[in-house]
Design a protein around this motif. Structure first.
Motif, mmCIF file in Angstrom:
data_model
loop_
_atom_site.group_PDB
_atom_site.id
_atom_site.type_symbol
_atom_site.label_atom_id
_atom_site.label_comp_id
_atom_site.label_asym_id
_atom_site.label_seq_id
_atom_site.Cartn_x
_atom_site.Cartn_y
_atom_site.Cartn_z
ATOM 1 N N UNK A 47 1.019 -1.521 -0.152
ATOM 2 C CA UNK A 47 -0.862 0.412 0.080
ATOM 3 C C UNK A 47 1.192 0.789 -0.413
ATOM 4 N N UNK A 48 1.810 0.789 -0.104
ATOM 5 C CA UNK A 48 3.134 2.334 0.400
ATOM 6 C C UNK A 48 3.118 2.779 1.181
ATOM 7 N N UNK A 49 3.113 2.343 1.924
ATOM 8 C CA UNK A 49 4.000 2.523 3.409
ATOM 9 C C UNK A 49 5.922 2.154 3.525
ATOM 10 N N UNK A 50 6.637 3.377 4.170
ATOM 11 C CA UNK A 50 7.393 2.877 3.928
ATOM 12 C C UNK A 50 8.310 3.199 5.274
ATOM 13 N N UNK A 51 7.361 3.750 6.077
ATOM 14 C CA UNK A 51 7.942 3.616 7.432
ATOM 15 C C UNK A 51 6.709 3.074 8.913
ATOM 16 N N UNK A 52 7.442 1.582 9.248
ATOM 17 C CA UNK A 52 6.935 0.407 10.075
ATOM 18 C C UNK A 52 7.170 1.021 11.245
ATOM 19 N N UNK A 53 6.077 1.137 12.741
ATOM 20 C CA UNK A 53 6.028 1.769 13.833
ATOM 21 C C UNK A 53 5.960 0.025 14.591
ATOM 22 N N UNK A 54 6.411 -0.618 15.295
ATOM 23 C CA UNK A 54 5.892 -2.014 15.751
ATOM 24 C C UNK A 54 6.118 -1.036 17.338
ATOM 25 N N UNK A 55 4.293 -1.216 17.671
ATOM 26 C CA UNK A 55 4.455 -1.196 19.427
ATOM 27 C C UNK A 55 4.894 -2.468 20.346
ATOM 28 N N UNK A 56 5.639 -3.025 20.701
ATOM 29 C CA UNK A 56 6.605 -4.229 21.121
ATOM 30 C C UNK A 56 6.811 -4.178 22.790
ATOM 31 N N UNK A 57 6.999 -5.122 23.572
ATOM 32 C CA UNK A 57 6.671 -5.870 24.726
ATOM 33 C C UNK A 57 8.046 -6.511 24.972
ATOM 34 N N UNK A 58 8.240 -6.348 26.013
ATOM 35 C CA UNK A 58 9.636 -7.937 26.707
ATOM 36 C C UNK A 58 9.159 -8.672 25.634
ATOM 37 N N UNK A 59 8.372 -9.815 25.546
ATOM 38 C CA UNK A 59 8.413 -10.836 25.140
ATOM 39 C C UNK A 59 8.773 -10.603 23.768
ATOM 40 N N UNK A 60 9.349 -9.877 22.684
ATOM 41 C CA UNK A 60 8.798 -9.784 21.200
ATOM 42 C C UNK A 60 10.138 -9.880 20.523
ATOM 43 N N UNK A 61 10.957 -10.039 20.751
ATOM 44 C CA UNK A 61 12.906 -9.734 20.528
ATOM 45 C C UNK A 61 12.958 -9.976 18.887
ATOM 46 N N UNK A 62 12.277 -11.742 19.023
ATOM 47 C CA UNK A 62 12.357 -12.142 17.975
ATOM 48 C C UNK A 62 11.714 -11.555 16.611
ATOM 49 N N UNK A 63 10.421 -10.385 17.058
ATOM 50 C CA UNK A 63 9.676 -9.984 15.600
ATOM 51 C C UNK A 63 10.738 -9.192 15.069
ATOM 52 N N UNK A 64 11.772 -8.082 15.687
ATOM 53 C CA UNK A 64 12.760 -7.204 15.991
ATOM 54 C C UNK A 64 13.709 -8.144 14.627
ATOM 55 N N UNK A 65 14.175 -9.021 15.294
ATOM 56 C CA UNK A 65 15.406 -9.719 14.814
ATOM 57 C C UNK A 65 14.782 -10.811 13.178
ATOM 58 N N UNK A 66 13.419 -11.192 13.439
ATOM 59 C CA UNK A 66 13.025 -11.141 12.051
ATOM 60 C C UNK A 66 13.217 -10.527 10.745
#
Ligand code: G1P
Length: 291
Positions: A47-66
């Motif tokens: 859809x043309x999004x260039x900036x993905x802003x993930x609102x995370x918490x402590x158990x979510x490191x694997x999303x960053x790694x992914x």
């Protein structure tokens, strides 16, 4: 203004999927071989999004790694000449798309999660995508069609879907002014979070896709806690539509509620059946167990 930022609230504890979510994010559960979060990210990028802003918490490191590169794995795949697989891990995000991570320190609700993106989004309209809701619009992107609708309305837009009346208490439910339309979008006159079937103003539910104007942030700051003692995005939208037009957009495509086990299983089967390598063996297996 163009929509270039999308917020992905992914801080939730995933209690409906315990025990598997005890030590890993619900958003990393795989539909076939891609995590849930990748489906919604691909929809946003399309859809043309260039900036993905993930609102995370402590158990979510694997999303960053992914969404980061994995040098060791890539070097291994090069060495073994597994170039096709290498492509799938290397180009998860296009080069011109940036991922940003911010924390939601306490589980105070969807409204609080979205509010935390305020400093990064700034004074521009933005999208919110809930990873629980996977929308299959064929080769199209559900969010892309909402962005087109936004270009016409220049107002906040909620992706909506008709839901069974007995399930209204799972959704934000909207009421419409059917005389006020822009293209396929219809102006919303009210929205209420998770009403009982007998109290629901309609059966049109907010389906995890939003385009919001930045005024939502000041309202999120002001609203009291709502359903389940949480800051509800729905309540802020109910305030927003008192000061600005907000539209409902009945998107095309099939939505899978991957926040429930049955929705997750349906999505798994549907997406596996779309895969050339899996369709036949899966059909053969299903025929066998059904007969
Ligand atoms: C959230 C929203 C609700 C919306 C739903 C869509 O609820 O609060 O208004 O209709 O997502 O999936 P949740 O499913 O997180 O309980």
């Amino acid at each position: 203004m163009k929509i270039t930022s999308a917020v992905f609230p992914v801080a939730g504890l995933g209690t409906r999927f315990l025990p598997v979510t005890k030590a890993g994010p619900k958003e990393m559960l795989a539909i076939v071989d891609k995590p849930l979060i990748q489906y919604v990210v691909e929809e946003a990028v399309q859809a043309g999004i260039k900036q993905l802003i993930f609102v995370t918490s402590s158990n979510k490191r694997s999303i960053e790694n992914y969404f980061d590169s994995n040098f060791e794995l890539e070097a291994h795949l090069v060495e073994k000449n597994k170039l096709e697989v290498l492509e799938t891990v290397r180009n998860i995000l296009p080069k011109d798309v940036q991922a940003i991570y911010i924390r939601q320190p306490q589980p105070l609700g969807l409204g609080d999660a979205v509010w935390r993106a305020k400093g990064i989004v700034g004074n521009q309209p933005f999208a919110v995508l809930l990873a629980d809701d996977i929308v299959d619009s064929g080769s199209d992107s559900c969010l892309a069609s909402m962005v087109e609708a936004y270009e016409q309305t220049q107002s906040s837009i909620l992706g909506v879907e008709n839901v069974p009346r007995e399930e209204t208490s799972k959704y934000g439910i909207v009421s419409l002014d059917n005389d006020s339309k822009v293209g396929d979008a219809t102006r919303i006159t009210g929205i209420v979070e998770k009403p009982k079937p007998e109290d629901a103003p309609s059966t049109l539910g907010a389906a995890g896709r939003y385009i919001l104007t930045p005024r939502i942030f000041e309202l999120l700051e002001r609203i009291p806690k709502g359903v389940a003692g949480e800051i509800q995005l729905t309540d802020a939208i109910a305030e927003l539509l008192k000061i600005e037009a907000v539209y409902a957009y009945p998107f095309k495509g099939r939505r899978y509620d991957c926040g429930t086990k049955i929705g997750f299983l349906e999505a798994t089967i549907a997406y596996a059946l779309k895969r050339e390598d899996l369709k036949e063996p899966l059909m053969a297996y299903m025929r066998k167990i059904i007969s």
